[in-house]
Design a protein around this motif. Sequence first.
Motif, PDB file in Angstrom:
ATOM      1  N   MET A   1       0.345  -1.158  -0.052  1.00 28.66           N
ATOM      2  CA  MET A   1       0.199  -0.045   0.234  1.00 28.66           C
ATOM      3  C   MET A   1       1.067   1.233  -0.075  1.00 28.66           C
ATOM      4  O   MET A   1       1.872   1.352   0.710  1.00 28.66           O
ATOM      5  CB  MET A   1      -0.854   0.251   1.018  1.00 28.66           C
ATOM      6  CG  MET A   1      -1.936   0.710   1.363  1.00 28.66           C
ATOM      7  SD  MET A   1      -3.147   1.232   2.631  1.00 28.66           S
ATOM      8  CE  MET A   1      -3.924   0.015   2.205  1.00 28.66           C
ATOM      9  N   ALA A   2       0.641   2.107  -0.351  1.00 23.93           N
ATOM     10  CA  ALA A   2       0.978   3.427  -1.071  1.00 23.93           C
ATOM     11  C   ALA A   2       1.068   4.230   0.393  1.00 23.93           C
ATOM     12  O   ALA A   2       0.231   4.357   1.206  1.00 23.93           O
ATOM     13  CB  ALA A   2       0.467   4.664  -2.033  1.00 23.93           C
ATOM     14  N   ASN A   3       2.461   5.149   1.221  1.00 22.31           N
ATOM     15  CA  ASN A   3       2.379   5.741   2.223  1.00 22.31           C
ATOM     16  C   ASN A   3       2.481   6.662   1.717  1.00 22.31           C
ATOM     17  O   ASN A   3       2.893   7.269   1.914  1.00 22.31           O
ATOM     18  CB  ASN A   3       4.272   5.104   2.648  1.00 22.31           C
ATOM     19  CG  ASN A   3       4.411   6.071   3.823  1.00 22.31           C
ATOM     20  OD1 ASN A   3       3.324   5.975   4.912  1.00 22.31           O
ATOM     21  ND2 ASN A   3       5.432   6.435   4.395  1.00 22.31           N
ATOM     22  N   ILE A   4       0.375   7.401   2.227  1.00 22.44           N
ATOM     23  CA  ILE A   4       0.348   8.709   2.118  1.00 22.44           C
ATOM     24  C   ILE A   4      -0.024   8.919   2.844  1.00 22.44           C
ATOM     25  O   ILE A   4      -1.296   8.251   3.281  1.00 22.44           O
ATOM     26  CB  ILE A   4      -0.795   8.608   0.147  1.00 22.44           C
ATOM     27  CG1 ILE A   4       0.652   7.768  -1.180  1.00 22.44           C
ATOM     28  CG2 ILE A   4      -1.141  10.091  -0.036  1.00 22.44           C
ATOM     29  CD1 ILE A   4      -0.577   7.383  -1.935  1.00 22.44           C
ATOM     30  N   HIS A   5      -0.089  10.776   3.603  1.00 20.71           N
ATOM     31  CA  HIS A   5      -0.910  10.835   4.227  1.00 20.71           C
ATOM     32  C   HIS A   5      -1.974  11.721   3.259  1.00 20.71           C
ATOM     33  O   HIS A   5      -1.532  11.871   3.364  1.00 20.71           O
ATOM     34  CB  HIS A   5      -0.134  11.508   4.795  1.00 20.71           C
ATOM     35  CG  HIS A   5       1.210  10.723   5.858  1.00 20.71           C
ATOM     36  ND1 HIS A   5       1.251  10.141   7.351  1.00 20.71           N
ATOM     37  CD2 HIS A   5       2.527  10.449   5.917  1.00 20.71           C
ATOM     38  CE1 HIS A   5       2.036   9.909   7.145  1.00 20.71           C
ATOM     39  NE2 HIS A   5       2.089   9.094   6.757  1.00 20.71           N
ATOM     40  N   GLU A   6      -3.133  12.022   4.652  1.00 16.57           N
ATOM     41  CA  GLU A   6      -4.335  12.480   3.439  1.00 16.57           C
ATOM     42  C   GLU A   6      -3.922  14.232   3.677  1.00 16.57           C
ATOM     43  O   GLU A   6      -4.581  15.433   3.653  1.00 16.57           O
ATOM     44  CB  GLU A   6      -5.113  11.761   4.219  1.00 16.57           C
ATOM     45  CG  GLU A   6      -5.619  10.636   3.899  1.00 16.57           C
ATOM     46  CD  GLU A   6      -5.766  10.662   2.303  1.00 16.57           C
ATOM     47  OE1 GLU A   6      -6.237  11.356   1.473  1.00 16.57           O
ATOM     48  OE2 GLU A   6      -5.639   9.743   1.633  1.00 16.57           O
ATOM     49  N   SER A   7      -3.006  14.130   5.367  1.00 19.29           N
ATOM     50  CA  SER A   7      -3.329  15.817   5.556  1.00 19.29           C
ATOM     51  C   SER A   7      -2.011  15.531   6.581  1.00 19.29           C
ATOM     52  O   SER A   7      -1.671  14.980   6.722  1.00 19.29           O
ATOM     53  CB  SER A   7      -4.473  16.252   6.711  1.00 19.29           C
ATOM     54  OG  SER A   7      -4.474  17.060   7.238  1.00 19.29           O
ATOM     55  N   LEU A   8      -1.159  16.744   6.573  1.00 20.16           N
ATOM     56  CA  LEU A   8      -0.064  17.288   7.370  1.00 20.16           C
ATOM     57  C   LEU A   8      -0.059  17.171   9.170  1.00 20.16           C
ATOM     58  O   LEU A   8       0.884  16.791   9.709  1.00 20.16           O
ATOM     59  CB  LEU A   8       0.588  18.597   6.803  1.00 20.16           C
ATOM     60  CG  LEU A   8       1.389  18.734   5.782  1.00 20.16           C
ATOM     61  CD1 LEU A   8       1.507  20.354   6.017  1.00 20.16           C
ATOM     62  CD2 LEU A   8       2.562  17.845   5.670  1.00 20.16           C
ATOM     63  N   THR A   9      -1.816  17.545   9.926  1.00 21.53           N
ATOM     64  CA  THR A   9      -2.280  16.715  10.748  1.00 21.53           C
ATOM     65  C   THR A   9      -1.553  15.719  11.378  1.00 21.53           C
ATOM     66  O   THR A   9      -1.406  15.185  12.758  1.00 21.53           O
ATOM     67  CB  THR A   9      -3.434  16.594  11.097  1.00 21.53           C
ATOM     68  OG1 THR A   9      -4.090  15.941  10.214  1.00 21.53           O
ATOM     69  CG2 THR A   9      -3.836  18.645  10.097  1.00 21.53           C
TER      70      THR A   9
END
Length: 329
Positions: A1-9
Motif C-alpha cells: 500500500m502506498a505510504n500516502i498521508h491525507e493531511s499534514l495533521t
Amino acid sequence: MANIHESLTELVGHTPLVRLHGYEKLHGLKAHLLAKVEYFNPIGSIKDRIVLRIIEDAEKAGKIIPGKTTLIEYTSGNTGIAVSAIGAMKGYKVRIYLQDGVSQERLQVMKAFGAEVTKISEVPELQDALKATNNDFVAATNILKQHIRDRQAAGDSIYFVDQMINPLNPAAHHDTTGKEIWEDTEGNLAAVVAAVGTAGTIRGISDAIHEKSDKVKIIAVEPPADDKKLTGIHNFTEVPVDRVPPSLKENNEPKKGIYDEVFVGDPEGAFKAARDVARTDGVLVGNSSGAALWGATRIANRPEFEGKNIVVIFPDTGLRYLSTDLFKD
C-alpha cells in the motif's frame, strides 16, 4: 500500500531525540544531552501538538464549524502559526492577535497561511493592559477574553483557542510529548529541562514522567524580570498569583511538585547556547530552546548527572529568528 498521508495533521508528534555530541564536547559536559527537536513537527514547532488537539476536540464537541467559525488566538508566534496552518488545512478563518516585538518571519508565515494578523499595539485596551503589567502575557489574555466575549454576544461565530488556560494544552503534552520522551529513552532518564511560556509543556511532561518515576528531575527556566529579549517565555516566580500561568496552578494556587528547580535565564547565555549548538551539531533553534539548553548546561556537570541522560526541549526552529539578534555575534 502506498505510504500516502491525507493531511499534514497526521505528521504531528513523534519528534526525534538527538544527542548533542558536539555541544557536550565543546563545554566539557559529563552528562548526555538529548534534544527533543520539535521543529520536526510539520508546521515547525511544539505548538502543532496542542493546536491540533484543541481544534479537533472542539470539532468533536460541535463548538466550531469549518467555513463558519473564525479561530482566534493571542500569541508570541508559534501557536499563531500552528492555528493559521491547521485552520487553513481544515477550512477555518483565522484571526491572530500578535505580541509586538516578535520576529518578522513569524508575522509573515501567519499571513502566508491566510490568517488576519493584528498586532497588540493596534488594540488600545490590550496595549494598556501590557503597559500596566510590564508586558504580562496572562494579563493581556484576560483582557482579550472580554473582548472576545463581547464579540460573541454580538453574534460573531468565533472560537478562542486560548492556549494559556485551555486544559488540552498540558493534556496534549502529557499524552504525546511526555510519553514519547519516556518511551524513546526507555525510562533511562535523569532530568528534563524546558523553558516556560504558557507552562503547558512542562506541566504535561512533568505529569507524564512522574507517573512513571518520581526520581526524574524537572527543571524549569524563566526569563529575568523585565526582560524583553527571551520572547515566548514567561515569568512564574516572584509574580502575583493571578499572573502565574494556569497550568502551574491548582485551585488557583501554585501547584507543588511540577518542577524541582527553577533557573532565571541569562538572555546572553541563552543566545550563545543557541549559536553554539548550531555550530557544533547543526541544530538551528530559537531563543527559548537556547534558554533551555543554557539551563541544561548548568546541571550537566553536577556529579549526580554524570553519564546520565538529560532531555532538553527545543520548541522551534531558528529559521523564525533570522531577522532578530539571535544569531548575530
